[in-house]
Structures are given as structure tokens and as C-alpha cells.
Design a protein around this motif. Structure first.
Motif, PDB file in Angstrom:
ATOM      1  N   HIS A  85      71.738  33.577  11.642  1.00 32.68           N
ATOM      2  CA  HIS A  85      72.451  32.709  12.580  1.00 32.68           C
ATOM      3  C   HIS A  85      73.395  33.523  13.463  1.00 32.68           C
ATOM      4  N   TRP A  86      73.550  33.043  14.687  1.00 32.83           N
ATOM      5  CA  TRP A  86      74.460  33.688  15.621  1.00 32.83           C
ATOM      6  C   TRP A  86      75.895  33.305  15.288  1.00 32.83           C
ATOM      7  N   ALA A  87      76.795  34.275  15.299  1.00 31.93           N
ATOM      8  CA  ALA A  87      78.219  33.986  15.085  1.00 31.93           C
ATOM      9  C   ALA A  87      78.802  33.274  16.288  1.00 31.93           C
ATOM     10  N   VAL A  88      78.405  33.685  17.482  1.00 30.37           N
ATOM     11  CA  VAL A  88      78.815  33.075  18.751  1.00 30.37           C
ATOM     12  C   VAL A  88      77.577  33.027  19.634  1.00 30.37           C
ATOM     13  N   ARG A  89      77.426  31.939  20.391  1.00 33.55           N
ATOM     14  CA  ARG A  89      76.270  31.867  21.293  1.00 33.55           C
ATOM     15  C   ARG A  89      76.584  30.963  22.482  1.00 33.55           C
ATOM     16  N   GLY A  90      76.174  31.436  23.651  1.00 28.57           N
ATOM     17  CA  GLY A  90      76.318  30.636  24.863  1.00 28.57           C
ATOM     18  C   GLY A  90      77.748  30.462  25.316  1.00 28.57           C
ATOM     19  N   LEU A  91      78.597  31.454  25.093  1.00 26.82           N
ATOM     20  CA  LEU A  91      80.014  31.325  25.431  1.00 26.82           C
ATOM     21  C   LEU A  91      80.257  31.674  26.895  1.00 26.82           C
ATOM     22  N   GLY A  98      80.156  28.547  17.753  1.00 23.98           N
ATOM     23  CA  GLY A  98      80.809  29.496  18.639  1.00 23.98           C
ATOM     24  C   GLY A  98      80.787  29.138  20.104  1.00 23.98           C
ATOM     25  N   ALA A  99      80.223  28.010  20.488  1.00 18.96           N
ATOM     26  CA  ALA A  99      80.218  27.603  21.885  1.00 18.96           C
ATOM     27  C   ALA A  99      81.539  26.919  22.235  1.00 18.96           C
ATOM     28  N   LEU A 100      81.887  26.938  23.513  1.00 15.05           N
ATOM     29  CA  LEU A 100      83.142  26.359  23.974  1.00 15.05           C
ATOM     30  C   LEU A 100      83.062  24.833  23.945  1.00 15.05           C
ATOM     31  N   VAL A 101      84.024  24.176  23.278  1.00 15.69           N
ATOM     32  CA  VAL A 101      84.015  22.712  23.217  1.00 15.69           C
ATOM     33  C   VAL A 101      85.251  22.099  23.863  1.00 15.69           C
ATOM     34  N   ALA A 102      86.307  22.859  24.086  1.00 11.53           N
ATOM     35  CA  ALA A 102      87.502  22.333  24.750  1.00 11.53           C
ATOM     36  C   ALA A 102      88.277  23.493  25.350  1.00 11.53           C
ATOM     37  N   ASP A 103      88.901  23.227  26.498  1.00 13.45           N
ATOM     38  CA  ASP A 103      89.651  24.269  27.196  1.00 13.45           C
ATOM     39  C   ASP A 103      90.646  23.579  28.115  1.00 13.45           C
ATOM     40  N   TRP A 137      76.661  36.758  19.982  1.00 15.83           N
ATOM     41  CA  TRP A 137      76.591  37.892  19.057  1.00 15.83           C
ATOM     42  C   TRP A 137      76.066  37.419  17.702  1.00 15.83           C
ATOM     43  N   ARG A 138      75.111  38.205  17.186  1.00 21.34           N
ATOM     44  CA  ARG A 138      74.590  37.963  15.842  1.00 21.34           C
ATOM     45  C   ARG A 138      74.758  39.240  15.032  1.00 21.34           C
ATOM     46  N   HIS A 139      75.483  39.131  13.929  1.00 25.67           N
ATOM     47  CA  HIS A 139      75.736  40.304  13.093  1.00 25.67           C
ATOM     48  C   HIS A 139      74.441  40.800  12.468  1.00 25.67           C
ATOM     49  N   ALA A 140      74.360  42.098  12.274  1.00 19.63           N
ATOM     50  CA  ALA A 140      73.164  42.711  11.693  1.00 19.63           C
ATOM     51  C   ALA A 140      72.850  42.086  10.337  1.00 19.63           C
ATOM     52  N   GLY A 141      71.590  41.761  10.127  1.00 18.68           N
ATOM     53  CA  GLY A 141      71.164  41.200   8.853  1.00 18.68           C
ATOM     54  C   GLY A 141      71.373  39.712   8.710  1.00 18.68           C
ATOM     55  N   ARG A 142      71.898  39.027   9.744  1.00 21.00           N
ATOM     56  CA  ARG A 142      72.149  37.582   9.671  1.00 21.00           C
ATOM     57  C   ARG A 142      71.145  36.825  10.531  1.00 21.00           C
ATOM     58  N   GLU A 190      73.123  41.275  20.755  1.00 19.00           N
ATOM     59  CA  GLU A 190      73.995  40.717  21.783  1.00 19.00           C
ATOM     60  C   GLU A 190      73.168  40.106  22.890  1.00 19.00           C
ATOM     61  N   GLU A 191      73.679  39.006  23.453  1.00 21.92           N
ATOM     62  CA  GLU A 191      73.063  38.421  24.634  1.00 21.92           C
ATOM     63  C   GLU A 191      74.157  38.013  25.605  1.00 21.92           C
ATOM     64  N   GLY A 192      73.813  37.918  26.876  1.00 20.85           N
ATOM     65  CA  GLY A 192      74.797  37.588  27.889  1.00 20.85           C
ATOM     66  C   GLY A 192      75.721  38.746  28.186  1.00 20.85           C
ATOM     67  N   ARG A 193      76.859  38.439  28.799  1.00 21.19           N
ATOM     68  CA  ARG A 193      77.820  39.482  29.187  1.00 21.19           C
ATOM     69  C   ARG A 193      79.195  39.171  28.625  1.00 21.19           C
ATOM     70  N   LEU A 194      79.884  40.223  28.199  1.00 20.42           N
ATOM     71  CA  LEU A 194      81.284  40.125  27.788  1.00 20.42           C
ATOM     72  C   LEU A 194      82.026  41.287  28.434  1.00 20.42           C
ATOM     73  N   LEU A 195      82.860  40.976  29.407  1.00 18.10           N
ATOM     74  CA  LEU A 195      83.563  41.993  30.181  1.00 18.10           C
ATOM     75  C   LEU A 195      85.062  41.915  29.924  1.00 18.10           C
ATOM     76  N   VAL A 196      85.703  43.079  29.946  1.00 17.86           N
ATOM     77  CA  VAL A 196      87.162  43.161  29.884  1.00 17.86           C
ATOM     78  C   VAL A 196      87.605  43.995  31.078  1.00 17.86           C
ATOM     79  N   GLY A 197      88.334  43.376  32.006  1.00 19.30           N
ATOM     80  CA  GLY A 197      88.721  44.065  33.225  1.00 19.30           C
ATOM     81  C   GLY A 197      87.534  44.486  34.053  1.00 19.30           C
ATOM     82  N   GLY A 198      86.446  43.723  33.991  1.00 19.43           N
ATOM     83  CA  GLY A 198      85.248  44.022  34.767  1.00 19.43           C
ATOM     84  C   GLY A 198      84.317  45.027  34.143  1.00 19.43           C
TER      85      GLY A 198
END
Length: 503
Positions: free
Chosen positions: A21-27, A219-224, A14-19, A66-74
């Protein structure tokens, strides 16, 4: 038929309007029903953005890309608003009604809860978070911490299956923090409830979670993994990234300072707001000294922010007087014009948005020096230094209102420091910070003290008090006491408020 995960992110960004840089990418992230997840990452890593998206509050292309998919309960998250309960980093931004009871009832009405069930649920939710005010209490009369409890009560009453909590205890006093955690333990006892919690108070939060997810700077995942796995296997990388981790409190920067001459003195100050039964501040005597840090602590709603506004000459006391003793224009302190005040006093509001006046971060920082009469070159040098030290350089052209909560707080502190005033009055200056930016903020405040300025910090941050405060004054129910010594070397004996006790 296999049940969908509660949360599923596939290459989401997700990249906020007018920005730029992406706030989150490749999650890539999957959270199943009943999991309790602690979401960590440095300030600006996109944690709040992810929670807002999961709550269905971000829609492309209206509010960003927005890029990719973000689902909640499918289901795409943006197509299913109302399925989750979200507590915002800034609770005031979520309050929509003018009275406490109506605020909690509003969410239930929107969820079509039967009328006979609404008010009993309202009462139970308010009791669960320790708000004992009448239902008719104005939400505007609540402190920031009390507003935070009210926002949590909204979610408690709604009882969603997905709980999204963005630093729910950041503005709460220790008893309020403990009460919220007890409430969460109770309401999350059902295994079909899922929790995603963003917290900087990591160690106490661990008792609520079973999984830790860490986002990196982009915003990418680095540990889980489990808390034990993440904090043992990734500890050096987490520390390098500025992520808070369990461990000892930061060390004190220097021995307590006695301070020099008084910069400001309040005598018999009281504050009473219209329509309230009791004063917010009652007969407070307080002095702040050059070269010294004073921590103003106490429970939510005890009057700390009201007293701070009086000390900063932004609120006239109902009784008593405040004198500025370190220069400045002639005439009563409370009558100073904005151009005069900005040269002598730097203020950080409890809610940083209330002090932003420019359309970019850089211009916001230039406002004070320009009003104070600094040359263009000097103003830009100071602003450049502050942006570099507080990790705001990449955001120089961003709109202040689009920043994360931690970034907004750093900007508000930077605006107070930009004019190098004799007095700094800072309300929760370390709110929303990762370990790295916390260190830098504390170092900056120590430099202000060492340069001979008087620093007053309204705070619930016990680490800040322990690391930096030279004196501590505590408020309770509008009345002020000063604690003998500092947290580093005192016996916790308290002495009553008064001109002799408080200087």
C-alpha cells in the motif's frame, strides 16, 4: 522573477520498499514562504512520510517507489538535503553523537558554520529548550523527553528556513511542552521561516499556526484552510476519521477502583547508573494492585522509565527489593527467565523498536503467546483479535520497523497484551495515536483492569490519566510521591513516598 513556493506537491505519492500500500498518494499541496501549517490526519495517513520526504530523506528507487512531483523551493526534495530542519517522531533515531554539546555542534559543522560561531550557538539552543546539563553529558543518560528537547535544539541551532516538526512535544512534560512552544514562537517570528507541524495535541498547537491541512487514511488531501474553517466545516468528518480536534477531554470510563490484592511491591528501590552523580530513582516504595490502573507521572528525567524497568524485572535495582506477589515461578523476581517473565509481565518500552524481534507484525505478536506455551490456535485467535482492534490487520506482513510511530506504539502495546499477563508496565502507551486508536487503546487497558490485572502506565498524557487512572504517583528528581485521589476527584494534596502511603 516569481519566487517558488517553499513546498509544492503535484500528484505526489510514496510507497515504502516492501509494502503493497502507498503511504501517500495523489497529494496536491502548495505551502508558501512564511506559512505556519498544522498537518493532521489519522495514524498511518502518511504525515511522517511526507515530512521525511520534504527533508530529503526518501530516495527512489533505493527506499521506495515515487510518483508525481515533490519540490522544495522549486527543486526536487530528494536533490536538496539539508535545506530543512526535521525533528523526528522518535528523537533517539536522529541522535548521532555521544555528548549533548557535540550533538548540537555536529549539525552546525555539517552546515559549514564558522568555528567561532558554533559553540555560542550551541549554548543558546540548549538554553532555549531548557537543557541545562553540561555539554559533556552523555546523550544515553537523557530520558526520552530530554532527547526530544535535544533534537529540537539541533534545529534551533541550525535555524533553517523550513521547519518540519513531527510531534515535537509528544514525550514532553507540560513545562517542557510550554517551553518548546515559547521557543517556536520566538524563532519563527521571522516571516521567511516556514513551519509544517504534526501534532496530536491540537488545541495548544493552534496558537502557532494559521493553516490546517488534513490528510485522509490513504494520504490524500481532505481538508485545507484556516483552523476556524477546517474545524467548523469538517468537524463531523474529522471525528469520523479519528482526527483530533479542539473540544472537551474524553470522559472518565468508570469511577476510580480501589483494587484487589497486591500484584507487585517495591520497597526502598534505588537506581544509580554508572558515571552519574545522582540516582535516577531514590528509595521508592510502590505497590500495584489487581483490578487497578496506576499512572506514574512526572517531569522528563525524573526517573519514571527507570522505575518502570525495575518493576518489569528488566533492570535490577541498585538497592531495595521488588517482590511479585501474584504467583509465578519460585526464586527472586529479578532472576526469572524470559520464558517465565513473558507469562506474568507485559512491558511496553519507551522506544518500541527496542522490543521488536520478528520480521513481520503478525510474527511479532505471536512471539509472546508461543513462549508462554499457548497452543497455535489460541495464539492466532488472540493475535487476530488484537490486530483487528488496533488497526494492524492490513500490516500483518509488514516489517515492524517500517511502521509509523503510532503504528509501532500500537504493536508494542499489543505484544504486551498478547499473553494476558497479571502485570502490565506500559511506558507512554498512547503516544502517537489519533482519536480513534486512542479510544481503542484506552478501552483495551480498561478491559485488562476489569479482568483483574494490575496496570501501570508511565505517561505524560493527561487525558489518559483523567479517563482511566485509579491512582496517580508522581516522580520528581528520582523521588516518588502519591497524589491523594484521582484527577477526577482529588484536592491535589500530596503525601510523601513510603510503604504506608503507597501501599
Amino acid at each position: 522573477m516569481r519566487e517558488h513556493p517553499v513546498i509544492e506537491a503535484r500528484g505526489w505519492g510514496w510507497r515504502h520498499a516492501g509494502r503493497r500500500h502507498w503511504a501517500v498518494r495523489g497529494l496536491d499541496l502548495v505551502v508558501n514562504a512564511g506559512e505556519r501549517v498544522l498537518l493532521l490526519g489519522p495514524s498511518g495517513a502518511g504525515k511522517s512520510t511526507l515530512l521525511a520526504a520534504l527533508a530529503g530523506l526518501l530516495r527512489a528507487p533505493e527506499s521506495g517507489d515515487e510518483e508525481g512531483r515533490l519540490l522544495v523551493g522549486g527543486v526536487p526534495a530528494a536533490e536538496a538535503p539539508g535545506h530543512a530542519g526535521l525533528v523526528f517522531q522518535d528523537p533517539s533515531s536522529a541522535l548521532v553523537m555521544g555528548r549533548v554539546g557535540d550533538e548540537v555542534a555536529f549539525g552546525l559543522e555539517n552546515r559549514a558554520v564558522p568555528a567561532a560561531e558554533i559553540w555560542p550557538r550551541v549554548g543558546r539552543a540548549l538554553a532555549a529548550v531548557g537543557l541545562s546539563y553540561p555539554l559533556t553529558r552523555s546523550t544515553e543518560q537523557l530520558s526520552g523527553g530530554e532527547q526530544q528537547r535535544l533534537a529540537i535544539a539541533d534545529v534551533v541551532a541550525a535555524a533553517p528556513r523550513l521547519w518540519l516538526l513531527d510531534e515535537p512535544t509528544a514525550n514532553l512534560d507540560p513545562p517542557g511542552t510550554a517551553l518548546v512552544r515559547e521557543t517556536l514562537r520566538a524563532v519563527l517570528g521571522r516571516r521567511d521561516n516556514t513551519l509544517v507541524l504534526v501534532e496530536h495535541k491540537v488545541e495548544p498547537a493552534l496558537e502557532l499556526v494559521e493553516r490546517v491541512v488534513v490528510l485522509g487514511a490513504e494520504g490524500a488531501l481532505v481538508a485545507d484552510g484556516s483552523p476556524a474553517e477546517v474545524f467548523s466545516s469538517h468537524a463531523p468528518a474529522l471525528r469520523a476519521a479519528g482526527v483530533w480536534a479542539p473540544g472537551p477531554a474524553p470522559e472518565r470510563l468508570s469511577p476510580p477502583r480501589t483494587g484487589g490484592d497486591p500484584v507487585i511491591r517495591a520497597e526502598g528501590v534505588s537506581v544509580r547508573y554508572p558515571g552519574t552523580e545522582f540516582p535516577a530513582v531514590e528509595s521508592a516504595d510502590l505497590a500495584a494492585y489487581s483490578g487497578q490502573v496506576l499512572a506514574l507521572t512526572g517531569p522528563n528525567g525524573s526517573g519514571k522509565s527507570s522505575l518502570a524497568l525495575v518493576l518489569a524485572s528488566l533492570l535490577a535495582p541498585s538497592a531495595g527489593s521488588v517482590r511479585f506477589l501474584s504467583g509465578g515461578p519460585p526464586g527472586p523476581y529479578t532472576k526469572w527467565r524470559a520464558r517465565e517473565l513473558v507469562r506474568w509481565v507485559g512491558t511496553v518500552f519507551q522506544e518500541p523498536e527496542h522490543q521488536f524481534v520478528a520480521s513481520t507484525v503478525e510474527d511479532e505478536l505471536l512471539v509472546g503467546p508461543r513462549r508462554a506455551g499457548a497452543s497455535s490456535a489460541a495464539a492466532r485467535r488472540r493475535v487476530t483479535e488484537l490486530m483487528e482492534r488496533l488497526r494492524l490487520t492490513a500490516l500483518a506482513r509488514a516489517n515492524p520497523f517500517t511502521l509509523s510511530g503510532g503504528e509501532k506504539r500500537r504493536l508494542s502495546v499489543a505484544t504486551a497484551l498478547a499473553t494476558e499477563p497479571a502485570l502490565l508496565v506500559l511506558d507512554e502507551p498512547t503516544f502517537g495515536q489519533d482519536a480513534s486508536t486512542w479510544d481503542e487503546l484506552v478501552a483495551l487497558l480498561a478491559e485488562q483492569r476489569d479482568a483483574g490485572r494490575a496496570v501501570i502506565c508511565v505517561t505524560h498524557d493527561e487525558q489518559l490519566v483523567g479517563a482511566l487512572a485509579d491512582r496517580e504517583a508522581r516522580m520528581h528528581a528520582g523521588r516518588l510521591t502519591e497524589l491523594a485521589g484521582t484527577r477526577a476527584n482529588r484536592s491535589l494534596a500530596e503525601r510523601p513516598s513510603g510503604a504506608a502511603a503507597l501501599g
